[in-house]
Scaffold this motif. Sequence first.
Motif, PDB file in Angstrom:
ATOM      1  N   UNK A 267      11.740 -50.656 -91.568  1.00 60.21           N
ATOM      2  CA  UNK A 267      11.687 -50.509 -93.028  1.00 60.21           C
ATOM      3  C   UNK A 267      12.963 -50.966 -93.717  1.00 60.21           C
ATOM      4  N   UNK A 268      13.984 -51.311 -92.926  1.00 60.60           N
ATOM      5  CA  UNK A 268      15.248 -51.748 -93.509  1.00 60.60           C
ATOM      6  C   UNK A 268      16.024 -50.620 -94.163  1.00 60.60           C
ATOM      7  N   UNK A 269      15.919 -49.408 -93.599  1.00 61.19           N
ATOM      8  CA  UNK A 269      16.580 -48.243 -94.185  1.00 61.19           C
ATOM      9  C   UNK A 269      17.577 -47.640 -93.197  1.00 61.19           C
ATOM     10  N   UNK A 270      18.370 -46.698 -93.671  1.00 63.98           N
ATOM     11  CA  UNK A 270      19.279 -45.928 -92.837  1.00 63.98           C
ATOM     12  C   UNK A 270      18.536 -44.678 -92.375  1.00 63.98           C
ATOM     13  N   UNK A 271      19.004 -44.032 -91.294  1.00 64.40           N
ATOM     14  CA  UNK A 271      18.290 -42.859 -90.804  1.00 64.40           C
ATOM     15  C   UNK A 271      19.230 -41.784 -90.293  1.00 64.40           C
ATOM     16  N   UNK A 272      18.693 -40.566 -90.253  1.00 64.43           N
ATOM     17  CA  UNK A 272      19.371 -39.439 -89.618  1.00 64.43           C
ATOM     18  C   UNK A 272      18.305 -38.554 -88.996  1.00 64.43           C
ATOM     19  N   UNK A 273      18.486 -38.207 -87.739  1.00 65.63           N
ATOM     20  CA  UNK A 273      17.522 -37.399 -86.988  1.00 65.63           C
ATOM     21  C   UNK A 273      18.116 -36.040 -86.679  1.00 65.63           C
ATOM     22  N   UNK A 274      17.283 -34.996 -86.745  1.00 65.52           N
ATOM     23  CA  UNK A 274      17.708 -33.646 -86.387  1.00 65.52           C
ATOM     24  C   UNK A 274      16.733 -33.083 -85.360  1.00 65.52           C
ATOM     25  N   UNK A 275      17.246 -32.788 -84.189  1.00 64.40           N
ATOM     26  CA  UNK A 275      16.425 -32.276 -83.092  1.00 64.40           C
ATOM     27  C   UNK A 275      16.040 -30.819 -83.317  1.00 64.40           C
ATOM     28  N   UNK A 276      14.756 -30.524 -83.045  1.00 60.25           N
ATOM     29  CA  UNK A 276      14.288 -29.145 -83.096  1.00 60.25           C
ATOM     30  C   UNK A 276      14.123 -28.579 -81.693  1.00 60.25           C
ATOM     31  N   UNK A 277      13.515 -29.369 -80.795  1.00 59.27           N
ATOM     32  CA  UNK A 277      13.263 -28.882 -79.436  1.00 59.27           C
ATOM     33  C   UNK A 277      13.403 -30.020 -78.422  1.00 59.27           C
ATOM     34  N   UNK A 278      13.591 -29.638 -77.159  1.00 57.39           N
ATOM     35  CA  UNK A 278      13.451 -30.561 -76.040  1.00 57.39           C
ATOM     36  C   UNK A 278      11.957 -30.789 -75.825  1.00 57.39           C
ATOM     37  N   UNK A 279      11.587 -32.031 -75.560  1.00 53.36           N
ATOM     38  CA  UNK A 279      10.161 -32.284 -75.335  1.00 53.36           C
ATOM     39  C   UNK A 279       9.977 -33.474 -74.404  1.00 53.36           C
ATOM     40  N   UNK A 280       9.323 -33.243 -73.284  1.00 52.05           N
ATOM     41  CA  UNK A 280       8.971 -34.291 -72.327  1.00 52.05           C
ATOM     42  C   UNK A 280      10.148 -35.218 -72.019  1.00 52.05           C
ATOM     43  N   UNK A 281      11.261 -34.608 -71.696  1.00 52.01           N
ATOM     44  CA  UNK A 281      12.427 -35.395 -71.313  1.00 52.01           C
ATOM     45  C   UNK A 281      13.183 -36.028 -72.467  1.00 52.01           C
ATOM     46  N   UNK A 282      12.777 -35.723 -73.696  1.00 50.35           N
ATOM     47  CA  UNK A 282      13.453 -36.283 -74.866  1.00 50.35           C
ATOM     48  C   UNK A 282      13.612 -35.237 -75.955  1.00 50.35           C
TER      49      UNK A 282
ATOM     50  N   UNK B  37      12.799 -40.644 -77.419  1.00 48.99           N
ATOM     51  CA  UNK B  37      12.896 -40.790 -75.955  1.00 48.99           C
ATOM     52  C   UNK B  37      12.002 -39.822 -75.181  1.00 48.99           C
ATOM     53  N   UNK B  38      10.833 -39.502 -75.700  1.00 52.51           N
ATOM     54  CA  UNK B  38       9.916 -38.622 -74.980  1.00 52.51           C
ATOM     55  C   UNK B  38       8.991 -39.440 -74.088  1.00 52.51           C
ATOM     56  N   UNK B  39       8.425 -38.796 -73.091  1.00 54.60           N
ATOM     57  CA  UNK B  39       7.504 -39.491 -72.194  1.00 54.60           C
ATOM     58  C   UNK B  39       6.254 -39.968 -72.924  1.00 54.60           C
ATOM     59  N   UNK B  40       5.714 -39.136 -73.816  1.00 52.15           N
ATOM     60  CA  UNK B  40       4.469 -39.512 -74.486  1.00 52.15           C
ATOM     61  C   UNK B  40       4.648 -40.710 -75.418  1.00 52.15           C
ATOM     62  N   UNK B  41       5.862 -40.854 -75.969  1.00 51.36           N
ATOM     63  CA  UNK B  41       6.113 -41.951 -76.910  1.00 51.36           C
ATOM     64  C   UNK B  41       6.834 -43.130 -76.277  1.00 51.36           C
ATOM     65  N   UNK B  42       7.284 -42.956 -75.030  1.00 54.56           N
ATOM     66  CA  UNK B  42       7.973 -44.051 -74.359  1.00 54.56           C
ATOM     67  C   UNK B  42       9.459 -43.785 -74.243  1.00 54.56           C
ATOM     68  N   UNK B  43       9.918 -43.614 -73.005  1.00 58.85           N
ATOM     69  CA  UNK B  43      11.350 -43.414 -72.790  1.00 58.85           C
ATOM     70  C   UNK B  43      12.109 -44.627 -73.341  1.00 58.85           C
ATOM     71  N   UNK B  44      13.155 -44.331 -74.081  1.00 58.44           N
ATOM     72  CA  UNK B  44      13.919 -45.414 -74.690  1.00 58.44           C
ATOM     73  C   UNK B  44      13.510 -45.713 -76.125  1.00 58.44           C
ATOM     74  N   UNK B  45      12.437 -45.054 -76.616  1.00 62.32           N
ATOM     75  CA  UNK B  45      12.000 -45.274 -77.993  1.00 62.32           C
ATOM     76  C   UNK B  45      12.482 -44.139 -78.885  1.00 62.32           C
ATOM     77  N   UNK B  46      13.405 -44.462 -79.759  1.00 63.96           N
ATOM     78  CA  UNK B  46      13.872 -43.541 -80.787  1.00 63.96           C
ATOM     79  C   UNK B  46      13.073 -43.861 -82.042  1.00 63.96           C
ATOM     80  N   UNK B  47      12.072 -43.044 -82.337  1.00 59.48           N
ATOM     81  CA  UNK B  47      11.178 -43.359 -83.452  1.00 59.48           C
ATOM     82  C   UNK B  47      11.904 -43.392 -84.787  1.00 59.48           C
ATOM     83  N   UNK B  48      12.896 -42.526 -84.970  1.00 58.87           N
ATOM     84  CA  UNK B  48      13.651 -42.527 -86.227  1.00 58.87           C
ATOM     85  C   UNK B  48      14.394 -43.841 -86.394  1.00 58.87           C
TER      86      UNK B  48
END
Length: 270
Positions: A98-113, A80-91
């Motif tokens: 890819x038809x897989x399961x995912x888990x995301x771990x945030x490191x920093x706030x970046x451009x609103x996401x 959900x960053x501005x550079x990648x498009x608000x509303x886009x969760x890349x994970x």
Amino acid sequence: MKQLFTVFLLLISVHSFANLGEGVSENRPTKKAKTLTVMTYNIHHCNPPSAGTKIDVEAIARVIRKEKPDLVALQEVDVNTERSGKGLNQARELARLTGMHFFFSKAIDHQGGDYGVAVLSRFPILDSTRFSLPVDPEIKGEPRTFAGVTVEISKGKKIIFGCTHLDLKEPNRVSQSELIVKHFENSDLPVILGGDFNALSDSRVIQYLDQHFVRSCQTCAPTIPVEKPNRAIDFILYKPGETFKTLSTNVIDEQYASDHLPVVVKLQVK
């Protein structure tokens, strides 16, 4: 007398056949050991370096699908960053593509996401964990994180798969690697770790990690830059050593999708 002799021959035949059967049973091939295909990939927030500001999630997904990994460690992931498009969760999107399961771990706030690391798994995720990695306040540095999941790779066989991206400054990398080792030193489950360690094989950090994990390669092919790569900083490690055996380690020559080359490792599960 003739009847007794016939019975005697019959008993010998039966005994011989039984012994033959036992011999065949003992020499039957055993079931093949399970193998795992593991990938680590710094995806440069799905921004191909040659494509300006373009975000191309499909390009990263295409690389992953081609290798058919069971587990993937992803670094530099945008949510959900501005550079990648608000509303886009890349994970999440990479998991869908890819038809897989995912888990995301945030490191920093970046451009609103959010910005951090993620894992993809062909196996359902049974449990997950994340923790922040230390940064020395005197030398500063970008906050880093660790993402880990527990999966069952076969009936009754669980492992932990983790992903990280260490800092650019060596003192931070040292303390970060020490925390990772400490976190898993008493683990009851085998651990596989993939990541961008920002460190060469002969560095203090990798030499330290080599004391606690088994790296899939010792003379490792370079992973950056994508054109004429000259150094390896992306690795896959595991512990304990007796649980896995490295069958192959390959750096994939994919020069468009990211500024790092992905590493793919095939492991035999003993």
